[in-house]
Every structure is written in C-alpha cells, then in structure tokens.
Design an enzyme around this catalytic site. Structure first.
Site, PDB file in Angstrom:
ATOM      1  N   PHE A 127       2.439  -1.204  57.573  1.00 28.73           N
ATOM      2  CA  PHE A 127       1.604  -0.929  56.404  1.00 28.73           C
ATOM      3  C   PHE A 127       2.236  -1.625  55.201  1.00 28.73           C
ATOM      4  O   PHE A 127       3.409  -1.366  54.885  1.00 28.73           O
ATOM      5  CB  PHE A 127       1.582   0.589  56.212  1.00 28.73           C
ATOM      6  CG  PHE A 127       0.880   1.100  54.998  1.00 28.73           C
ATOM      7  CD1 PHE A 127      -0.501   1.231  54.974  1.00 28.73           C
ATOM      8  CD2 PHE A 127       1.605   1.510  53.874  1.00 28.73           C
ATOM      9  CE1 PHE A 127      -1.148   1.760  53.856  1.00 28.73           C
ATOM     10  CE2 PHE A 127       0.969   2.040  52.769  1.00 28.73           C
ATOM     11  CZ  PHE A 127      -0.408   2.171  52.750  1.00 28.73           C
ATOM     12  N   ALA A 128       1.501  -2.524  54.562  1.00 30.77           N
ATOM     13  CA  ALA A 128       2.082  -3.312  53.470  1.00 30.77           C
ATOM     14  C   ALA A 128       1.269  -3.131  52.190  1.00 30.77           C
ATOM     15  O   ALA A 128       0.291  -3.847  51.954  1.00 30.77           O
ATOM     16  CB  ALA A 128       2.155  -4.791  53.868  1.00 30.77           C
ATOM     17  N   GLU A 131       4.876  -3.959  46.455  1.00 35.54           N
ATOM     18  CA  GLU A 131       5.295  -5.320  46.105  1.00 35.54           C
ATOM     19  C   GLU A 131       6.536  -5.226  45.223  1.00 35.54           C
ATOM     20  O   GLU A 131       6.825  -4.152  44.694  1.00 35.54           O
ATOM     21  CB  GLU A 131       4.159  -6.042  45.364  1.00 35.54           C
ATOM     22  CG  GLU A 131       2.937  -6.218  46.251  1.00 35.54           C
ATOM     23  CD  GLU A 131       1.815  -7.005  45.581  1.00 35.54           C
ATOM     24  OE1 GLU A 131       1.972  -7.389  44.407  1.00 35.54           O
ATOM     25  OE2 GLU A 131       0.799  -7.231  46.267  1.00 35.54           O
ATOM     26  N   GLY A 135       5.436  -0.725  42.697  1.00 38.59           N
ATOM     27  CA  GLY A 135       5.922   0.326  43.588  1.00 38.59           C
ATOM     28  C   GLY A 135       5.120   1.595  43.365  1.00 38.59           C
ATOM     29  O   GLY A 135       4.035   1.770  43.932  1.00 38.59           O
ATOM     30  N   GLN A 343      29.473  19.170  52.780  1.00 39.26           N
ATOM     31  CA  GLN A 343      30.439  20.087  52.162  1.00 39.26           C
ATOM     32  C   GLN A 343      31.075  20.998  53.223  1.00 39.26           C
ATOM     33  O   GLN A 343      32.288  21.223  53.222  1.00 39.26           O
ATOM     34  CB  GLN A 343      29.722  20.922  51.087  1.00 39.26           C
ATOM     35  CG  GLN A 343      30.660  21.656  50.156  1.00 39.26           C
ATOM     36  CD  GLN A 343      31.444  20.689  49.270  1.00 39.26           C
ATOM     37  OE1 GLN A 343      31.070  19.532  49.110  1.00 39.26           O
ATOM     38  NE2 GLN A 343      32.563  21.154  48.745  1.00 39.26           N
ATOM     39  N   GLY A 347      36.281  16.981  54.559  1.00 37.22           N
ATOM     40  CA  GLY A 347      36.595  15.550  54.690  1.00 37.22           C
ATOM     41  C   GLY A 347      35.946  14.935  55.918  1.00 37.22           C
ATOM     42  O   GLY A 347      35.549  13.760  55.908  1.00 37.22           O
ATOM     43  N   GLU A 370       6.800   6.396  50.358  1.00 39.03           N
ATOM     44  CA  GLU A 370       5.451   7.009  50.363  1.00 39.03           C
ATOM     45  C   GLU A 370       5.273   7.898  49.130  1.00 39.03           C
ATOM     46  O   GLU A 370       4.633   8.946  49.175  1.00 39.03           O
ATOM     47  CB  GLU A 370       5.176   7.746  51.678  1.00 39.03           C
ATOM     48  CG  GLU A 370       5.165   6.761  52.847  1.00 39.03           C
ATOM     49  CD  GLU A 370       4.356   7.207  54.043  1.00 39.03           C
ATOM     50  OE1 GLU A 370       3.522   8.113  53.919  1.00 39.03           O
ATOM     51  OE2 GLU A 370       4.561   6.597  55.115  1.00 39.03           O
ATOM     52  N   THR A 372       7.624   8.595  45.327  1.00 32.58           N
ATOM     53  CA  THR A 372       8.872   9.285  44.949  1.00 32.58           C
ATOM     54  C   THR A 372       8.586  10.754  44.617  1.00 32.58           C
ATOM     55  O   THR A 372       7.430  11.148  44.431  1.00 32.58           O
ATOM     56  CB  THR A 372       9.484   8.621  43.696  1.00 32.58           C
ATOM     57  OG1 THR A 372       8.548   8.774  42.614  1.00 32.58           O
ATOM     58  CG2 THR A 372       9.764   7.130  43.913  1.00 32.58           C
ATOM     59  N   SER A 373       9.662  11.528  44.480  1.00 32.26           N
ATOM     60  CA  SER A 373       9.483  12.950  44.113  1.00 32.26           C
ATOM     61  C   SER A 373       8.765  13.067  42.768  1.00 32.26           C
ATOM     62  O   SER A 373       7.942  13.972  42.569  1.00 32.26           O
ATOM     63  CB  SER A 373      10.845  13.642  44.030  1.00 32.26           C
ATOM     64  OG  SER A 373      11.402  13.739  45.320  1.00 32.26           O
TER      65      SER A 373
HETATM   66  C1  LIG Z   1      13.340   2.153  53.342  1.00 31.37           C
HETATM   67  C2  LIG Z   1      12.021   1.963  52.672  1.00 31.37           C
HETATM   68  C3  LIG Z   1      10.885   1.769  53.458  1.00 31.37           C
HETATM   69  C4  LIG Z   1       9.646   1.558  52.845  1.00 31.37           C
HETATM   70  N1  LIG Z   1       8.548   1.295  53.643  1.00 31.37           N
HETATM   71  C5  LIG Z   1       7.388   0.919  53.056  1.00 31.37           C
HETATM   72  C6  LIG Z   1       6.289   0.465  53.836  1.00 31.37           C
HETATM   73  O1  LIG Z   1       6.345   0.462  55.083  1.00 31.37           O
HETATM   74  N2  LIG Z   1       5.170   0.021  53.213  1.00 31.37           N
HETATM   75  C7  LIG Z   1       5.062   0.018  51.849  1.00 31.37           C
HETATM   76  O2  LIG Z   1       4.014  -0.387  51.333  1.00 31.37           O
HETATM   77  N3  LIG Z   1       6.091   0.446  51.068  1.00 31.37           N
HETATM   78  C8  LIG Z   1       7.248   0.897  51.625  1.00 31.37           C
HETATM   79  N4  LIG Z   1       8.307   1.309  50.843  1.00 31.37           N
HETATM   80  C9  LIG Z   1       8.166   1.266  49.393  1.00 31.37           C
HETATM   81  C10 LIG Z   1       8.186   2.622  48.708  1.00 31.37           C
HETATM   82  O3  LIG Z   1       6.974   3.293  48.948  1.00 31.37           O
HETATM   83  C11 LIG Z   1       8.502   2.413  47.220  1.00 31.37           C
HETATM   84  O4  LIG Z   1       9.876   2.072  47.142  1.00 31.37           O
HETATM   85  C12 LIG Z   1       8.200   3.626  46.383  1.00 31.37           C
HETATM   86  O5  LIG Z   1       6.820   3.834  46.290  1.00 31.37           O
HETATM   87  C13 LIG Z   1       8.796   3.512  44.962  1.00 31.37           C
HETATM   88  O6  LIG Z   1       8.497   2.289  44.368  1.00 31.37           O
HETATM   89  P1  LIG Z   1       9.688   1.422  43.687  1.00 31.37           P
HETATM   90  O7  LIG Z   1      10.789   1.347  44.678  1.00 31.37           O
HETATM   91  O8  LIG Z   1       9.113   0.166  43.183  1.00 31.37           O
HETATM   92  O9  LIG Z   1      10.196   2.327  42.488  1.00 31.37           O
HETATM   93  P2  LIG Z   1       9.560   2.383  41.005  1.00 31.37           P
HETATM   94  O10 LIG Z   1       8.095   2.618  41.081  1.00 31.37           O
HETATM   95  O11 LIG Z   1      10.037   1.198  40.232  1.00 31.37           O
HETATM   96  O12 LIG Z   1      10.246   3.695  40.436  1.00 31.37           O
HETATM   97  C14 LIG Z   1      11.556   3.706  39.860  1.00 31.37           C
HETATM   98  C15 LIG Z   1      11.785   5.118  39.303  1.00 31.37           C
HETATM   99  O13 LIG Z   1      10.842   5.385  38.245  1.00 31.37           O
HETATM  100  C16 LIG Z   1      10.124   6.581  38.537  1.00 31.37           C
HETATM  101  N5  LIG Z   1       8.756   6.481  38.029  1.00 31.37           N
HETATM  102  C17 LIG Z   1       7.865   5.471  38.202  1.00 31.37           C
HETATM  103  N6  LIG Z   1       6.712   5.751  37.585  1.00 31.37           N
HETATM  104  C18 LIG Z   1       6.862   6.976  37.018  1.00 31.37           C
HETATM  105  C19 LIG Z   1       6.018   7.823  36.247  1.00 31.37           C
HETATM  106  N7  LIG Z   1       4.755   7.484  35.945  1.00 31.37           N
HETATM  107  N8  LIG Z   1       6.503   9.004  35.814  1.00 31.37           N
HETATM  108  C20 LIG Z   1       7.783   9.390  36.143  1.00 31.37           C
HETATM  109  N9  LIG Z   1       8.622   8.627  36.863  1.00 31.37           N
HETATM  110  C21 LIG Z   1       8.173   7.439  37.299  1.00 31.37           C
HETATM  111  C22 LIG Z   1      10.166   6.692  40.059  1.00 31.37           C
HETATM  112  O14 LIG Z   1       9.924   8.038  40.487  1.00 31.37           O
HETATM  113  C23 LIG Z   1      11.567   6.219  40.343  1.00 31.37           C
HETATM  114  O15 LIG Z   1      12.490   7.261  40.136  1.00 31.37           O
HETATM  115  C24 LIG Z   1       9.541   1.575  51.439  1.00 31.37           C
HETATM  116  C25 LIG Z   1      10.693   1.788  50.656  1.00 31.37           C
HETATM  117  C26 LIG Z   1      11.916   1.977  51.258  1.00 31.37           C
HETATM  118  C27 LIG Z   1      13.126   2.177  50.389  1.00 31.37           C
END
Ligand SMILES: Cc1cc2nc3c(=O)[nH]c(=O)nc-3n(C[C@H](O)[C@H](O)[C@H](O)COP(=O)(O)OP(=O)(O)OC[C@H]3O[C@@H](n4cnc5c(N)ncnc54)[C@H](O)[C@@H]3O)c2cc1C
Length: 388
Positions: A127-128, A131, A135, A343, A347, A370, A372-373
């Site tokens: 699933f892509a 970018e 994010g 914890q 160690g 999928e 962030t929190s």
């Molecule tokens: C191991 C791994 C596997 C993945 N697999 C896939 C995949 O198969 N397909 C795919 O499409 N994607 C995939 N992802 C991408 C993933 O879904 C994104 O990394 C994620 O959605 C966060 O985007 P970002 O990394 O660009 O962070 P950003 O969007 O740049 O966020 C950076 C920080 O800002 C915070 N933030 C951003 N906007 C807001 C807001 N409006 N209010 C408050 N806080 C905010 C975020 O919560 C975060 O703490 C994968 C990522 C990882 C690490």
C-alpha cells in the site's frame, strides 16, 4: 503461556488461533532474532501464509479466500505478532489494505486477475500512500497521474512502503487532478501497480530502529505507464478509498500492538519469577507485582476495545472513531508495557540476549504508522463533534 483473552472464542476461532500459534512457534520464532539483527525479510513466509489461507482471511471464498469475520482475523494476527511483529506487518498490510481495496472497489476482472492470487498467497500486496513530503497530511501528496490515451503516466516518489520491494501488487495513490485545478482529497486516484510496469523502480531502503525484518522502501515512479484498466473505482476517489481502508488497517495495527505488549508481559511474568535479588524472586516485591498488574490490565482493556470494534465493523456499523481509539490505546499500551518490561529485566532488558529490547524497539512504530497517535486523537475528537 495460554493467553487469558476475556473473549468468548468459537471453536473455529480457537482452532485458527492454535494453527497461528503453532505456525509462529515452528516457522518464525527460531529465526526472529537473526532476522531482526540482519534486517532480513523472509519471502518464503508469503507462500507458507498462503497455504494456511492467512493471506485471504477476509476475502470471500468465491475469490479463494477464507471469508472469515474480522475478529477471527485479529485473533490470528495477534498470535503472529506475539512471536514476531515485523512478520505480522506482512500479514496485516496484505489483509487490511490492498486486498480490501480491490475487493471493495475493483472490477470483476481486477478481482479475478489480482485478488484471487493474492488470497492464495501467490501475490503479496502493499500500500503506497505516504510520500517524503506528505505523511500525516497525506491528501497533500504530489505523485501525479496524467492520462495518455487509455493509459496513465505516473510520476513521483512514494515513501515508507512496507515490503514495497517484495510486493507483487501495490496500490498506489496518485493525483488525478491537475496542478492548475487541484481538488484536494477528491482529486486522487488509486492504481493497481505491479513491479513489471516500465518506470517502476525501488529506491532507498530504510535502516530502521525496529521491525527490522519488514523492509520499508521508497518507490521512484518515473513516467510509469499504467494501463487504464488498472485504475481502481472512481479515478478521483482513491484517497477516500484509502482512508476508509485505513479504518480496517488500524484494527490490524491494534492487534499487532497487543501481540507485542502480550509478549512483553509474558516474558516479564516468567523472568520476575526466576530472577532473585535480596534473597527473593523479584515478583515477591510489590513494586514488580503492581507493574505486572498494570501491564496485564492494559493489554486486556486494549483487546476488549479492539474486539468490540471488530464486532461493530462486522455488523456493518461505521467504526472510524472506535478504530482510531483501538489503535491509539493498543499502540500506547505496547510502548508502555514494553517500557515496563525492560525495567523489570533491569540491565538484562537492555541487551539483545533477551527478547524485550526488540519488543521495545518494535513497539515504537505502532504509535507512528497508519496515523500517528496525534492524528488518532484528532480523528477521535473530530468524530466527537460530528456525532454529538
Ligand atoms: C516502518 C514504517 C512503515 C510504514 N509503512 C507504510 C506503508 O506501507 N504505506 C504507507 O503509505 N505509509 C507507510 N508508513 C508511513 C506512515 O504512515 C507515516 O510515517 C505516518 O503517517 C506519519 O507521517 P510522517 O512520518 O511524514 O510524519 P509527519 O506527518 O511529518 O509528523 C511529524 C510529527 O508531527 C505530528 N503532526 C503532524 N500533523 C499534526 C497535526 N495536525 N496536529 C498535531 N500533530 C501533528 C505527527 O503526529 C508527528 O508527531 C510507514 C512508516 C513507517 C515508519
């Protein structure tokens, strides 16, 4: 250790749970540590999962799937994740996202051509959406699809694609509106991409903190020519399809998180009984007992919310809010429980001789991918206002 699930499982669900557990202990557990250390993706697992039917759990039997309900799928996924969460990514992404998108919005021809072999485990799905510059704000993606006769020409870079270098079918979201007439989320299409298409190239492999046995790659799409019959559904609604599918995907991440947390808890119970300090097993100290009690409570609560949400989904209810709650609670539980586990091990929790340091590293990403929190909290809050 037999998990105390607080769930009523049917005989069929118990049997699938047993099959998943036996498989994980036989085919995955002996190698997990090496795969994590070496960043090795074990491709042969795809066919093995396929033989069990685990790559078509939510696909109807008419397309060679098992046609099971969501709860049964999540029970199996938790068992795999308890042993190796990185391997569970393969199963989770494939079952929740690409297959569900083709099932729901694909043509009959697309289902025969792609869904059937995906259900059998002959094709692995990815699933892509993300970018490098898009994010959390995925609707701002810039990969562009342009019509050329019947075909589409797609150019752009997709980031963070789980097993994007090993997949046979990748659902790629790309803009179908034009730079001078942008329609935001409504100007994005979803395309069924296969690696043989001219212009498809695998780019950078990410070197990750955890989930190291699951490859994560960039895809460079350079004027990639995609036949017109690979577009999924309405060519301007791909982002809507992706978001709707992520409601399901987040249930999978929750099950994966619960698996990680459960493993950390089970290792901790065992270790606390064995490790002696000041003349007694450390489990005799209340400080350790309280940690174990809290760990167990949070795992059980996460699972209860997840399975209530799965039941609502299977009743056909809209689950956006509960799906985000399930993912949020379970992923933060995974991070918290694995922190307590390190914890409890002291160690020994900080070195690779014991599994809890891997669980701690693996847990972190469940709070990120999928959505962030922070994004889950935004979704939950938005739903509060739209439903009250
Ligand atoms: C191991 C791994 C596997 C993945 N697999 C896939 C995949 O198969 N397909 C795919 O499409 N994607 C995939 N992802 C991408 C993933 O879904 C994104 O990394 C994620 O959605 C966060 O985007 P970002 O990394 O660009 O962070 P950003 O969007 O740049 O966020 C950076 C920080 O800002 C915070 N933030 C951003 N906007 C807001 C807001 N409006 N209010 C408050 N806080 C905010 C975020 O919560 C975060 O703490 C994968 C990522 C990882 C690490």
């Amino acid at each position: 250790m037999e998990p105390r699930l607080l769930l009523h499982l049917t005989d069929e669900q118990r049997e699938i749970q047993r099959v998943a557990r036996d498989f994980a202990h036989r085919e995955i557990a002996p190698y997990s540590r090496d795969w994590d250390r070496d960043g090795h993706f074990e491709r042969s697992l795809v066919a093995k999962f396929g033989e069990l039917g685990f790559l078509g759990m939510l696909i109807p039997e008419q397309y060679d799937g098992l046609g099971l309900d969501t709860a049964t799928y999540l029970v199996a996924l938790e068992e795999i994740a308890t042993v190796d969460a990185a391997v569970a990514i393969l199963m989770g992404v494939h079952n929740s996202l690409p297959t569900q998108m083709i099932l729901r919005w694909g043509t009959e021809d697309q289902k025969q051509r792609f869904l059937r072999p995906m259900a059998r485990g002959e094709y692995l799905g990815a699933f892509a959406l993300s970018e490098p510059e898009a994010g959390s704000d995925a609707a701002s993606l810039s990969t562009q699809a342009v019509r050329d006769g019947d075909d589409w020409i797609i150019t752009g870079t997709k980031a963070w694609v789980s097993h994007g270098d090993a997949a046979d079918v990748i659902i790629v979201m790309a803009r179908t509106d034009t730079p001078d007439a942008r329609h935001g989320a409504k100007g994005i299409g979803a395309f069924i991409v296969t690696p043989d298409l001219p212009g498809f190239k695998v780019g950078k492999h990410e070197d990750k903190m955890g989930m190291r046995a699951s490859p994560t790659v960039q895809l460079s799409l350079e004027e990639m020519r995609v036949p017109g019959d690979r577009a999924l559904g309405d060519i301007h609604r791909g982002f809507v399809y992706a978001l709707q599918s992520l409601d399901n995907g987040r249930l999978g991440i929750a099950a994966q998180s619960i698996g990680i947390a459960r493993a950390a808890f089970e290792h901790s119970v065992k270790y606390a009984g064995e490790r002696r300090q000041f003349g007694a097993a450390i489990r005799d100290y209340e400080a350790i007992q309280f940690k174990l009690a809290d760990m167990s409570t949070r795992v059980t609560a996460s699972r209860a919310l997840l399975h209530a949400t799965a039941a609502a989904k299977d009743r056909g209810e809209r689950i956006t809010q509960f799906s985000s709650m399930s993912k949020l609670l379970a992923s933060e539980t995974a991070m918290w429980v694995t922190t307590q586990a390190v914890q409890i091990f002291g160690g020994y929790g900080y070195v690779t001789d014991y599994p809890v340091e891997r669980l701690f590293r693996d847990a972190k990403v469940t709070e990120i991918y999928e959505g962030t929190s922070e994004i889950q909290r935004l979704v939950i809050a938005r739903e509060l206002y739209s439903t009250t």
